[in-house]
Design an enzyme around this catalytic site. Structure first.
Site, mmCIF file in Angstrom:
data_model
loop_
_atom_site.group_PDB
_atom_site.id
_atom_site.type_symbol
_atom_site.label_atom_id
_atom_site.label_comp_id
_atom_site.label_asym_id
_atom_site.label_seq_id
_atom_site.Cartn_x
_atom_site.Cartn_y
_atom_site.Cartn_z
ATOM 1 N N GLY B 14 36.715 51.643 43.014
ATOM 2 C CA GLY B 14 37.961 50.877 43.041
ATOM 3 C C GLY B 14 37.716 49.381 43.067
ATOM 4 N N GLY B 16 36.656 45.813 40.602
ATOM 5 C CA GLY B 16 37.323 45.182 39.473
ATOM 6 C C GLY B 16 37.393 46.106 38.265
ATOM 7 N N ALA B 17 36.285 46.748 37.933
ATOM 8 C CA ALA B 17 36.255 47.600 36.748
ATOM 9 C C ALA B 17 37.154 48.818 36.942
ATOM 10 C CB ALA B 17 34.827 48.039 36.448
ATOM 11 N N SER B 38 37.147 56.213 45.958
ATOM 12 C CA SER B 38 36.321 55.065 46.334
ATOM 13 C C SER B 38 35.772 55.230 47.744
ATOM 14 C CB SER B 38 37.148 53.785 46.237
ATOM 15 O OG SER B 38 36.378 52.686 46.662
ATOM 16 N N HIS B 46 32.777 45.317 46.140
ATOM 17 C CA HIS B 46 31.990 44.091 46.169
ATOM 18 C C HIS B 46 32.430 43.024 45.168
ATOM 19 C CE1 HIS B 46 28.993 41.846 48.127
ATOM 20 N NE2 HIS B 46 28.246 41.669 47.071
ATOM 21 N N GLU B 51 32.000 34.604 43.581
ATOM 22 C CA GLU B 51 32.473 33.289 43.978
ATOM 23 C C GLU B 51 32.835 32.411 42.777
ATOM 24 O OE1 GLU B 51 29.410 31.716 46.599
ATOM 25 O OE2 GLU B 51 29.198 33.666 47.569
ATOM 26 N N PHE B 118 29.146 26.329 33.660
ATOM 27 C CA PHE B 118 28.354 27.362 34.319
ATOM 28 C C PHE B 118 27.000 27.472 33.641
ATOM 29 C CE2 PHE B 118 28.643 31.004 37.301
ATOM 30 C CZ PHE B 118 29.498 30.425 38.221
ATOM 31 N N GLN B 232 18.506 40.956 37.740
ATOM 32 C CA GLN B 232 18.646 39.510 37.842
ATOM 33 C C GLN B 232 18.418 39.008 39.263
ATOM 34 O OE1 GLN B 232 22.639 37.307 37.262
ATOM 35 N NE2 GLN B 232 21.333 36.675 35.559
ATOM 36 N N HIS B 234 19.060 35.804 41.485
ATOM 37 C CA HIS B 234 19.841 34.568 41.512
ATOM 38 C C HIS B 234 18.989 33.524 42.221
ATOM 39 C CE1 HIS B 234 23.029 31.712 42.256
ATOM 40 N NE2 HIS B 234 23.849 32.432 41.527
ATOM 41 N N LEU B 244 24.942 34.600 48.913
ATOM 42 C CA LEU B 244 24.850 33.834 47.680
ATOM 43 C C LEU B 244 25.494 32.465 47.837
ATOM 44 C CD1 LEU B 244 24.308 34.145 44.500
ATOM 45 C CD2 LEU B 244 26.773 34.227 44.420
ATOM 46 N N ARG B 287 19.586 31.765 34.840
ATOM 47 C CA ARG B 287 19.076 32.209 36.144
ATOM 48 C C ARG B 287 17.638 32.690 36.099
ATOM 49 N NH1 ARG B 287 24.594 35.220 38.182
ATOM 50 N NH2 ARG B 287 25.709 33.253 38.428
ATOM 51 N N HIS B 355 20.195 40.142 42.656
ATOM 52 C CA HIS B 355 21.614 39.832 42.574
ATOM 53 C C HIS B 355 22.413 40.763 41.675
ATOM 54 C CE1 HIS B 355 25.177 37.403 42.522
ATOM 55 N NE2 HIS B 355 25.073 37.092 41.260
ATOM 56 N N ARG B 390 21.822 38.285 32.316
ATOM 57 C CA ARG B 390 23.257 38.001 32.262
ATOM 58 C C ARG B 390 23.514 36.529 32.550
ATOM 59 N NH1 ARG B 390 27.636 37.697 36.453
ATOM 60 N NH2 ARG B 390 25.955 37.724 37.966
ATOM 61 N N SER B 393 29.068 34.211 35.411
ATOM 62 C CA SER B 393 30.489 34.254 35.043
ATOM 63 C C SER B 393 30.790 35.141 33.840
ATOM 64 C CB SER B 393 31.103 32.854 34.879
ATOM 65 O OG SER B 393 30.772 32.235 33.668
HETATM 66 C C1 LIG Z 1 27.714 37.544 45.859
HETATM 67 C C2 LIG Z 1 28.048 37.802 44.431
HETATM 68 C C3 LIG Z 1 28.669 36.813 43.678
HETATM 69 C C4 LIG Z 1 28.990 37.033 42.348
HETATM 70 N N1 LIG Z 1 29.616 36.036 41.633
HETATM 71 C C5 LIG Z 1 29.973 36.268 40.346
HETATM 72 C C6 LIG Z 1 30.658 35.269 39.584
HETATM 73 O O1 LIG Z 1 30.959 34.176 40.067
HETATM 74 N N2 LIG Z 1 30.996 35.542 38.302
HETATM 75 C C7 LIG Z 1 30.687 36.739 37.719
HETATM 76 O O2 LIG Z 1 31.037 36.933 36.562
HETATM 77 N N3 LIG Z 1 30.057 37.711 38.425
HETATM 78 C C8 LIG Z 1 29.684 37.497 39.710
HETATM 79 N N4 LIG Z 1 29.021 38.476 40.411
HETATM 80 C C9 LIG Z 1 28.827 39.803 39.793
HETATM 81 C C10 LIG Z 1 30.102 40.615 39.876
HETATM 82 O O3 LIG Z 1 30.837 40.261 41.001
HETATM 83 C C11 LIG Z 1 29.841 42.112 39.951
HETATM 84 O O4 LIG Z 1 28.997 42.474 38.921
HETATM 85 C C12 LIG Z 1 31.131 42.898 39.812
HETATM 86 O O5 LIG Z 1 32.081 42.451 40.728
HETATM 87 C C13 LIG Z 1 30.942 44.375 39.955
HETATM 88 O O6 LIG Z 1 32.211 44.995 39.901
HETATM 89 P P1 LIG Z 1 32.392 46.560 39.737
HETATM 90 O O7 LIG Z 1 33.839 46.820 39.601
HETATM 91 O O8 LIG Z 1 31.491 47.035 38.673
HETATM 92 O O9 LIG Z 1 31.832 47.142 41.105
HETATM 93 P P2 LIG Z 1 32.211 46.862 42.637
HETATM 94 O O10 LIG Z 1 33.227 45.817 42.813
HETATM 95 O O11 LIG Z 1 30.927 46.710 43.345
HETATM 96 O O12 LIG Z 1 32.899 48.197 43.063
HETATM 97 C C14 LIG Z 1 32.214 49.412 43.155
HETATM 98 C C15 LIG Z 1 33.195 50.459 43.588
HETATM 99 O O13 LIG Z 1 32.609 51.727 43.492
HETATM 100 C C16 LIG Z 1 32.847 52.464 44.661
HETATM 101 N N5 LIG Z 1 31.759 53.425 44.809
HETATM 102 C C17 LIG Z 1 30.430 53.197 44.654
HETATM 103 N N6 LIG Z 1 29.753 54.341 44.864
HETATM 104 C C18 LIG Z 1 30.667 55.308 45.124
HETATM 105 C C19 LIG Z 1 30.589 56.708 45.422
HETATM 106 N N7 LIG Z 1 29.425 57.359 45.488
HETATM 107 N N8 LIG Z 1 31.741 57.380 45.658
HETATM 108 C C20 LIG Z 1 32.932 56.737 45.612
HETATM 109 N N9 LIG Z 1 33.058 55.425 45.339
HETATM 110 C C21 LIG Z 1 31.939 54.728 45.098
HETATM 111 C C22 LIG Z 1 32.950 51.446 45.753
HETATM 112 O O14 LIG Z 1 33.705 51.942 46.809
HETATM 113 C C23 LIG Z 1 33.675 50.327 45.018
HETATM 114 O O15 LIG Z 1 35.061 50.546 45.049
HETATM 115 C C24 LIG Z 1 28.678 38.268 41.745
HETATM 116 C C25 LIG Z 1 28.054 39.249 42.494
HETATM 117 C C26 LIG Z 1 27.717 39.031 43.822
HETATM 118 C C27 LIG Z 1 27.015 40.091 44.567
#
Ligand SMILES: Cc1cc2nc3c(=O)[nH]c(=O)nc-3n(C[C@H](O)[C@H](O)[C@H](O)COP(=O)(O)OP(=O)(O)OC[C@H]3O[C@@H](n4cnc5c(N)ncnc54)[C@H](O)[C@@H]3O)c2cc1C
Ligand code: SF4
Ligand code: FES
Lengths: 247, 581
Positions: B14, B16-17, B38, B46, B51, B118, B232, B234, B244, B287, B355, B390, B393
């Site tokens: 749950g 962003g993706a 989730s 996360h 940021e 960036f 990657q 950072h 970070l 990076r 990272h 990558r 941003s």
């Molecule tokens: C500190 C930090 C700063 C960043 N800053 C930037 C930025 O400025 N710009 C940029 O473009 N990118 C940035 N990134 C990268 C980017 O934020 C992440 O790649 C991205 O948010 C990942 O999103 P996601 O939806 O794929 O996964 P996540 O947001 O990590 O969500 C994962 C989801 O999967 C669920 N899940 C996982 N395993 C299970 C399981 N076994 N069963 C049920 N649910 C599960 C979790 O509960 C969660 O809801 C940053 C990353 C970090 C760590």
């Protein structure tokens, strides 16, 4: 500074115990360690049966709220050394049912958030092809503060009204409603005001401001509640003095 | 076996993706029922911690081709260029859609969207919401998702395995943390949006939940993982916590200084030091290059030793309090609260930190994996737009563009696919017994979780860090096999059904071991240096042999098999990566 500190941690497993009890653990206390590091140390090295929630360890995911020496805190943003020489009492957040150990039930809170319709409401949506809704930095500032809420629920744990009346919508949900009401792109204020007005609880809030004091993100939920009340009172006055049809 | 429910599409994750995909499904076909499973409440995902910002071309002086070129050269030509072209085209629309949904983007004085510079981007095209971009994007998506009544949430449910029958993925087996129930949630299609796997490393910006779960789920079900050797680092994490310090600090004009106060990046082919930030130069280089320069600088004895390892300094003092407060308030808050340092007057100690995972579940441009009914998006997936490195941003817009694409593709598939077959229920029952027998009820094992996890961490850091060698990787491969064996003898202390976080941690560790093996094996096979994968024994890029994606499959005995697949090149033939000129 002492290099170790005692944690007194709430333990409760509903299958085994009728009531929560405390257990003491001695953990290291370097100056960088936060209360959460202490709990993780317990879990990894002393007692694998301890349950607590955490994720980001940077004060932004809102998972790790607990009661530390009587106050609601984000445990990832609270240094252990601030409590030296100890002991440090770590309990679940007040005002919520305990599921187990330091984990509380938050389903009610989640429903309250959803209840205030926290999304942009418009009579007519602008097509994407017409670009963004312009919003000046001043217009952004009008609601920005209320958009900073991380849903950590420390304000609910601090709120005397919620403690007595769990039906009270509570600080963060009202701040969230205001976050959208004050957004220049939104037209849903009337709808939300009607929703809020069904909740008598709001008038019980005496503006002690404990929620605002507890909030780690300077959201000022007490201010949001105050603004709501003012608006609702004005609307009520208008209702009385303006003939119905002219509303 | 109970079936908790049947849905048309199950999303695991749950963040962003996942949330973007959920909304896309609801909008594509409002009749479909959608489950979001989730392991944490969605707004704790996360994505919340991102940021700096989210890239998408909006300015008249910019173009899609330039964004594509920056992405492809930044990725050292390992990106699939058709995917990149789709990505840069759809990113601005997606960011705009989020604006319409209420995201509090930072603005120009006249009310238009503001953009910032960036790393590795030659034009200003990074949208931002102060320095809490991911936080605002995630909360906007979550709050907007509440509008859609067809989206059913399974909050704090942990997906433990995929149900596959007849070559089709037909749901998941999941553990409800609160009750301890282990049940089947069946569906016609599953989308994995489980995020990255930074936690296989000891020092990481990634939250406790980022264990590569989705990658391991897909891998175990027979889908290949792609480009897993590309991890990657950072360049600027706070020592000890790994928190970070966003690249936006450098976009706003911050300097990186060695122990003599010297802007050392000028010694590493990244351009000349100027007072003001220059795009694609010095501190705004990519990076991988910056993290590698740190290691070299350390070897020259020009870093600063601390109890938490060597650091260099990030200097923001010349930016002034006002700019720091308006553009980088979270950075100041993090420094003050977690490092006891005020960046307005003091230098920030920083070091490279694991990272982001460029690799992930292999998907096509629509988010579909080779396994029928299985889709993936976000950091868990590898489309690939990120190639060997990558650009900062590019991940946040990737969540939106490919979350939406995977959602639409899964919706189309689920609208006509057959119902799940009853055979999967027997499978789910087996899985439940396995979890109970091997973990929850087992009392006689001799291994504990924390030491196994520590050994995994050490092994990954030593072998698969910023610089790698065949020797260290081969050793790590042996070590990881050993850890896999020892994991079978793990015993939990916690046998309770209620909110058993030790059980969850055990399942996560077992996922991490698989992901670690996939990383090490892919890194071992890639005998070249490209982007974030730097081999001391093969220091040059080798397009003859390795202008190709690695695909790692799991063999029946649990070992890995690596195959290669050509990179899609449309308009940008491989060239030299040039920065600072
Ligand atoms: C500190 C930090 C700063 C960043 N800053 C930037 C930025 O400025 N710009 C940029 O473009 N990118 C940035 N990134 C990268 C980017 O934020 C992440 O790649 C991205 O948010 C990942 O999103 P996601 O939806 O794929 O996964 P996540 O947001 O990590 O969500 C994962 C989801 O999967 C669920 N899940 C996982 N395993 C299970 C399981 N076994 N069963 C049920 N649910 C599960 C979790 O509960 C969660 O809801 C940053 C990353 C970090 C760590
Ligand atoms: S208003 Fe403040 S205290 Fe209350 S939930 Fe939001 S961030 Fe937490
Ligand atoms: S662990 Fe995320 S707020 Fe504390």
């Amino acid at each position: 500074m002492a290099d170790r500190i005692i944690l007194q941690v709430t333990r409760y497993r509903p299958e085994d115990e009728a009531q929560p009890t405390f257990r003491e653990y001695e953990v290291p206390c370097p100056k960088e360690w936060v209360v959460l590091d202490g709990l993780n140390y317990v879990k990894d090295h002393l007692d694998g049966t301890l349950s607590h929630r955490w994720s980001c360890r940077m004060g932004i995911c809102g998972s790790c709220g607990m009661t530390v020496n009587g106050e609601p805190k984000l445990t990832c943003a609270t240094f252990l050394s601030d409590y030296a020489p100890g002991p440090v009492r770590v309990e679940p957040l007040a005002n919520f049912p305990i599921i187990r150990d330091l984990v509380v039930e938050i389903g009610d809170f989640m429903q309250k958030l959803a209840h205030v319709k926290p999304w942009i409401i418009r009579q007519e949506e602008k097509p994407l092809s017409e670009g963004e809704y312009q919003q000046t930095p001043e217009e952004l500032d009008a609601y920005k503060q209320y958009s900073m809420c991380i849903n950590c629920m420390l304000c609910y744990a601090a709120c005397p009204v919620y403690g007595l009346d769990p039906k009270f919508l509570g600080p963060a949900a009202i701040a969230l409603a205001q976050r959208y009401n004050l957004d220049s792109r939104d037209q849903g204020e009337k709808e939300r005001m009607e929703l809020l007005s069904q909740h008598e609880g709001i008038w019980g809030c005496t503006f002690v401001g404990d929620c605002t004091k507890a909030c780690p993100k300077n959201v000022d939920p007490a201010g949001a509640i105050q603004r709501y009340k003012l608006k609702a009172a004005l609307a009520w006055l208008k209702d009385i003095f303006v003939p119905r049809g002219a509303k | 076996m109970n079936v908790t429910a049947f849905h048309d599409v199950v999303l695991v994750g749950g963040g962003g993706a996942g949330l973007r995909a959920a909304i896309a499904i609801a909008e594509t076909n409002p009749r479909l029922s959608i489950a979001v499973v989730s392991k944490v409440y969605p707004m704790r995902s996360h994505t919340v911690s991102a940021e700096g910002g989210s890239a998408g071309v909006v300015r008249p002086d910019d173009s899609l081709d330039e964004h594509a070129y920056d992405t492809i050269s930044g990725g050292d030509w390992l990106c699939d260029q058709d995917a990149v072209e789709a990505f840069v085209k759809e990113a601005p629309e997606e960011l705009l859609r989020l604006e319409h949904w209420g995201c509090p983007w930072s603005r120009e004085p006249d009310g238009r969207i503001a953009v910032r510079a960036f790393g590795g981007m030659r034009k200003m095209r990074t949208w931002f919401a102060a320095d809490k971009t991911g936080f605002h994007m995630l909360h906007t998506l979550f709050q907007t998702s509440l509008k859609y009544t067809r989206v059913v949430r399974y909050d704090e449910w942990f997906a433990a395995s995929l149900l596959v029958d007849d070559g089709r993925v037909q749901g998941v087996v999941a553990l409800e943390l609160m009750s301890g129930k282990i049940e089947a949630i069946t569906a016609k299609a599953v989308i994995l949006c489980t995020g990255g796997c930074g936690r296989v490393f000891p020092f990481t910006t990634n939250a406790n939940i980022k264990n590569g779960d989705g990658m391991a789920l897909a891998y175990r079900a027979g889908a290949p993982l792609k480009d897993m050797e590309f991890v990657q680092y950072h360049p600027t994490g706070l020592p000890f916590t790994g928190i970070l310090i966003t690249e936006a600090c450098r976009s706003e004009g911050g300097y990186l200084l060695n122990k003599d106060g010297y802007r050392y990046l000028q010694d590493y082919g990244l351009g000349k030091p100027e007072a003001k930030p220059v795009l694609r130069s010095m501190e705004l280089g990519p990076r991988d290059r910056l993290s590698q320069a740190f290691v070299k600088e350390h070897e020259k004895g020009r870093t600063i030793e601390t109890p938490y390892g060597p650091v260099v300094h990030l200097d923001l003092r010349h930016l002034g309090e006002q700019l720091i407060n308006t553009k980088l308030p979270f950075v100041r808050e993090l420094c003050l609260k977690y490092q006891n340092i005020d960046p307005v007057t003091e230098l920030i100690p920083v070091r490279p930190v694991a990272h982001y995972m460029m690799g992930g579940v292999h998907t096509d441009i629509h988010g579909a994996t080779p396994l029928l009914g299985l889709y993936a998006a976000g950091e868990a997936a590898c489309v690939s737009i990120n190639g060997a490195n990558r650009l900062g941003s590019n991940s946040l817009p990737e969540l939106l563009v490919f979350g939406a694409r995977a959602g639409r593709a899964a919706a189309a598939y689920a609208s006509s696919a057959a119902e799940p077959r009853s055979a999967v229920l027997a499978q789910a029952e087996d899985e439940r017994r396995r979890m109970q027998r091997d973990l929850l009820h087992k009392i006689d094992g001799r291994e504990r979780l924390a030491p196994l996890r520590d050994e995994l961490h050490q092994s990954m850091e030593q072998s698969a860090g910023i610089y790698r060698s065949g020797n260290s990787l081969a050793q790590a491969a042996v070590k990881l096999r050993e850890l896999q064996d020892r994991f079978r003898h793990v015993a939990l202390q916690d046998h309770s059904r209620t909110f058993n976080t030790e059980l969850m941690a055990a399942l996560e560790l077992s996922f991490m071991l698989d992901v670690g093996e996939a990383i090490v094996e892919s890194a071992l096979r890639r005998e070249e240096s490209r982007g974030a994968h730097q081999r001391t024994d093969f220091p040059a890029r080798d397009d003859q042999r390795f202008l190709a994606h690695s695909l790692v499959y799991r063999n029946a005995d649990g070992s890995c098999r690596v195959e290669y697949r050509p990179v899609t090149i449309t308009r940008w033939p491989p060239g030299e990566r040039v920065y600072g000129r």
